[in-house]
Design a protein around this motif. Structure first.
Motif, PDB file in Angstrom:
ATOM      1  N   UNK A 162       7.447   8.517   2.587  1.00 10.71           N
ATOM      2  CA  UNK A 162       6.866   9.862   2.772  1.00 10.71           C
ATOM      3  C   UNK A 162       7.501  10.845   1.776  1.00 10.71           C
ATOM      4  N   UNK A 163       8.824  10.812   1.675  1.00  4.15           N
ATOM      5  CA  UNK A 163       9.510  11.816   0.856  1.00  4.15           C
ATOM      6  C   UNK A 163       9.329  11.560  -0.640  1.00  4.15           C
ATOM      7  N   UNK A 164       9.255  10.290  -1.030  1.00  2.00           N
ATOM      8  CA  UNK A 164       9.058   9.992  -2.447  1.00  2.00           C
ATOM      9  C   UNK A 164       7.694  10.473  -2.894  1.00  2.00           C
ATOM     10  N   UNK A 165       6.711  10.276  -2.045  1.00  3.80           N
ATOM     11  CA  UNK A 165       5.358  10.720  -2.357  1.00  3.80           C
ATOM     12  C   UNK A 165       5.348  12.227  -2.600  1.00  3.80           C
ATOM     13  N   UNK A 166       6.028  12.960  -1.732  1.00  2.00           N
ATOM     14  CA  UNK A 166       6.079  14.422  -1.862  1.00  2.00           C
ATOM     15  C   UNK A 166       6.840  14.807  -3.134  1.00  2.00           C
ATOM     16  N   UNK A 167       7.975  14.143  -3.370  1.00  2.99           N
ATOM     17  CA  UNK A 167       8.790  14.497  -4.524  1.00  2.99           C
ATOM     18  C   UNK A 167       8.034  14.224  -5.821  1.00  2.99           C
ATOM     19  N   UNK A 168       7.203  13.159  -5.810  1.00  2.60           N
ATOM     20  CA  UNK A 168       6.497  12.788  -7.041  1.00  2.60           C
ATOM     21  C   UNK A 168       5.274  13.654  -7.301  1.00  2.60           C
ATOM     22  N   UNK A 238      13.162   3.813  -4.547  1.00  6.64           N
ATOM     23  CA  UNK A 238      11.903   3.531  -5.253  1.00  6.64           C
ATOM     24  C   UNK A 238      12.169   2.963  -6.644  1.00  6.64           C
ATOM     25  N   UNK A 239      13.207   3.492  -7.297  1.00  5.69           N
ATOM     26  CA  UNK A 239      13.559   3.022  -8.639  1.00  5.69           C
ATOM     27  C   UNK A 239      13.786   1.506  -8.643  1.00  5.69           C
ATOM     28  N   UNK A 240      14.680   1.046  -7.769  1.00  6.01           N
ATOM     29  CA  UNK A 240      15.051  -0.366  -7.762  1.00  6.01           C
ATOM     30  C   UNK A 240      13.891  -1.230  -7.270  1.00  6.01           C
ATOM     31  N   UNK A 373      -4.483 -13.062  -3.957  1.00  7.82           N
ATOM     32  CA  UNK A 373      -5.908 -13.051  -3.646  1.00  7.82           C
ATOM     33  C   UNK A 373      -6.586 -11.714  -3.928  1.00  7.82           C
ATOM     34  N   UNK A 374      -5.817 -10.700  -4.323  1.00  4.62           N
ATOM     35  CA  UNK A 374      -6.427  -9.394  -4.627  1.00  4.62           C
ATOM     36  C   UNK A 374      -5.642  -8.731  -5.752  1.00  4.62           C
ATOM     37  N   UNK A 375      -6.242  -7.717  -6.389  1.00  2.00           N
ATOM     38  CA  UNK A 375      -5.541  -7.081  -7.510  1.00  2.00           C
ATOM     39  C   UNK A 375      -4.334  -6.263  -7.038  1.00  2.00           C
ATOM     40  N   UNK A 376      -3.405  -6.036  -7.947  1.00  2.00           N
ATOM     41  CA  UNK A 376      -2.259  -5.187  -7.605  1.00  2.00           C
ATOM     42  C   UNK A 376      -2.698  -3.716  -7.604  1.00  2.00           C
ATOM     43  N   UNK A 377      -1.909  -2.875  -6.924  1.00  2.00           N
ATOM     44  CA  UNK A 377      -2.155  -1.419  -6.940  1.00  2.00           C
ATOM     45  C   UNK A 377      -0.906  -0.749  -7.472  1.00  2.00           C
ATOM     46  N   UNK A 378      -1.104   0.356  -8.199  1.00  2.00           N
ATOM     47  CA  UNK A 378       0.035   1.051  -8.803  1.00  2.00           C
ATOM     48  C   UNK A 378       0.141   2.470  -8.269  1.00  2.00           C
ATOM     49  N   UNK A 379       1.345   3.003  -8.259  1.00  2.00           N
ATOM     50  CA  UNK A 379       1.521   4.376  -7.778  1.00  2.00           C
ATOM     51  C   UNK A 379       0.973   5.370  -8.808  1.00  2.00           C
ATOM     52  N   UNK A 380       0.825   6.622  -8.375  1.00  2.00           N
ATOM     53  CA  UNK A 380       0.379   7.667  -9.312  1.00  2.00           C
ATOM     54  C   UNK A 380       1.453   8.730  -9.343  1.00  2.00           C
ATOM     55  N   UNK A 381       2.212   8.757 -10.413  1.00  2.00           N
ATOM     56  CA  UNK A 381       3.301   9.726 -10.499  1.00  2.00           C
ATOM     57  C   UNK A 381       3.721   9.874 -11.948  1.00  2.00           C
ATOM     58  N   UNK A 382       4.123  11.083 -12.308  1.00  2.00           N
ATOM     59  CA  UNK A 382       4.628  11.308 -13.669  1.00  2.00           C
ATOM     60  C   UNK A 382       6.065  10.854 -13.786  1.00  2.00           C
ATOM     61  N   UNK A 383       6.748  10.803 -12.653  1.00  2.00           N
ATOM     62  CA  UNK A 383       8.186  10.585 -12.632  1.00  2.00           C
ATOM     63  C   UNK A 383       8.522   9.097 -12.627  1.00  2.00           C
ATOM     64  N   UNK A 384       7.763   8.338 -11.853  1.00  2.00           N
ATOM     65  CA  UNK A 384       8.111   6.941 -11.599  1.00  2.00           C
ATOM     66  C   UNK A 384       6.867   6.087 -11.751  1.00  2.00           C
ATOM     67  N   UNK A 385       7.017   4.823 -12.206  1.00  2.00           N
ATOM     68  CA  UNK A 385       5.852   3.942 -12.301  1.00  2.00           C
ATOM     69  C   UNK A 385       6.191   2.558 -11.780  1.00  2.00           C
ATOM     70  N   UNK A 386       5.304   2.037 -10.924  1.00  2.00           N
ATOM     71  CA  UNK A 386       5.496   0.683 -10.426  1.00  2.00           C
ATOM     72  C   UNK A 386       4.401   0.299  -9.456  1.00  2.00           C
ATOM     73  N   UNK A 387       4.281  -1.007  -9.158  1.00  2.00           N
ATOM     74  CA  UNK A 387       3.244  -1.440  -8.222  1.00  2.00           C
ATOM     75  C   UNK A 387       3.585  -1.045  -6.787  1.00  2.00           C
TER      76      UNK A 387
END
Ligand code: HEM
Length: 397
Positions: A162-168, A238-240, A373-387
């Motif tokens: 919850x907090x990472x989403x808000x921070x990003x 989230x980084x690690x 069995x399905x495609x990966x999803x990625x986050x949406x953020x300027x600060x951090x990037x990852x599946x």
């Protein structure tokens, strides 16, 4: 409508690297969307900014973490958004508690935990690797650091999400705001309880070390302590998690590389370093100019918000020949993925150790990873990037 490049556009987030390359070539210091941020794309400029906290302030972005609807978010009191000399005082206090003994204490625990986590991954079936692997080791490590027992790890994960989403990305949604306020209160209450318990009965852990820490007779205040707990929750997880997910994805994409690391586990630390450079989790860091300033020949006004594109700097051809190529033989380590200067990541050695131990366990049990069995999803953020979703099938030898 703005004609500026939008770094949050879905097509950019899908693969930002060609856009970063274009910025490095033709617009290394330029205003972008969202919000007319000044994107800084070249290695030398990113370093110059991080070297000079007086001109490029972290404290200046503090109010981003303190919108009117949540005036008491503890992250806004953390050292991440302080400049020297306040930052220096806090950093020296925390440094004492965050040194080599923490790593020595944690290493056997993380090794055993990684083995258990990997043992539970079902072989031969699609499984979300973020949930089954990447998040597990960092959650347990963080739980250990901030004194949250395994029975509450699911809660810890929820708070961090919850907090990472808000921070990003921030939010204007009032229901989302309510959820964030509620989460802050809940996490605050738990941390308060842990601090109280450790005050009464110190243990051999980070929280007790933080309570004991003194520099020139000064100790951490209650506000400092709470800010630091929230900073670990946001910065240490989230980084690690993203780094571990990116490593698993790399194994799926390059089976030969996975086989080589299985045969030579001593290469794992080099692999981690090149992953950090090539596909590191931190993409952008924010700073505010305290005066008018020039970078790469471009004048930036006072009070401008800068987005330091660390992930672009890590692929700057002026520093890394053939930068898009993943090269295990590249000289390293490169520290820029962990920042530079006064705010250099306090958890860099811990993150490297966690990643190494988790990968050692994964490679010991599995020989191949194939798409799920399905495609990966990625986050949406300027600060951090990852599946955020990474379906893979793990195959034993
Ligand atoms: C792969 C994993 C990680 C990466 C790539 C990473 C990256 C970074 C970066 C780039 C910064 C600098 C921020 C800035 O200059 O504004 C930073 C700061 C920080 N990181 Fe990490 N980090 C990682 C893991 C961790 C872990 C595991 C912890 C602790 C458990 C941690 C704790 C911190 C703290 C406390 C700071 C603030 C330092 C300060 O303001 O003086 N990080 N990190």
């Amino acid at each position: 409508m703005s004609s500026r490049l939008n770094l949050l556009a879905p097509e950019v987030r899908t693969n930002p690297y060609p856009v970063y390359a274009e910025l490095r070539r033709n617009a290394p210091v330029s205003q972008v969307d969202p919000d007319g941020l000044w994107a800084i794309a070249r290695y030398d400029d990113v370093i110059a900014v991080m070297k000079n906290p007086r001109l490029f302030s972290s404290e200046g972005i503090r109010r981003t973490y303190r919108p009117a609807w949540i005036p008491d978010y503890p992250l806004a009191d953390s050292m991440l958004v302080l400049d020297p000399p306040c930052h220096t005082r806090l950093r020296s206090l925390v440094n004492r508690a965050f040194g080599a003994p923490v790593l020595t204490r944690l290493e056997p625990r993380i090794r055993e935990l990684s083995r258990q986590i990997v043992a539970r991954i079902p072989a031969g079936h699609p499984v979300d690797f973020v949930d089954a692997f990447s998040i597990r080791v960092p959650i347990a490590t963080l739980g250990d650091l901030v004194g949250i027992p395994p029975s509450l790890h699911a809660r810890l994960k929820h708070w961090a999400e919850v907090l990472t989403q808000f921070t990003s990305v921030g939010t204007n949604d009032t229901r989302q705001q309510e959820l964030i306020r509620h989460t802050v209160v809940e996490a605050h209450r738990h941390f308060e309880q842990v601090l109280e318990e450790r005050r009464r009965e110190p243990r051999d852990d980070l929280v007790s070390d933080l309570l004991r820490a003194r520099v020139d007779g000064e100790e951490l205040t209650a506000t400092d302590l709470m800010g630091f707990m929230f900073l670990l929750l946001i910065g240490g997880l989230e980084t690690t998690v993203h780094l571990l997910s990116s490593c698993a994805l790399k194994f799926q994409e390059d089976p030969e590389l996975m086989a080589r690391l299985r045969a030579e586990p001593a290469l794992i630390p080099r692999f981690v370093e090149e992953m950090l450079r090539h596909s590191g989790p931190v993409h952008g860091l924010m700073r505010l100019t305290t005066d008018e300033v020039e970078l790469s020949g471009v004048r930036i006004p006072q009070g401008a918000r800068l987005l330091l594109l660390v992930a672009s700097a890590n692929r700057d051809e002026a520093w890394f020949p053939d930068p898009d190529r993943f090269d295990l033989e590249r000289p390293g380590p490169q520290n820029l993925p962990f920042g530079y200067g006064v705010h250099f990541c306090l958890g860099s050695q811990l993150a490297r150790m966690e990643t190494r131990l988790a990968l050692e366990a994964l490679l010991a049990r599995f020989a191949r990873l194939t798409p799920g069995d399905s495609p990966s999803r990625w986050n949406i953020s300027l600060v951090m990037r990852g599946p955020t979703l990474l379906p893979l099938v793990a195959h034993p030898p």
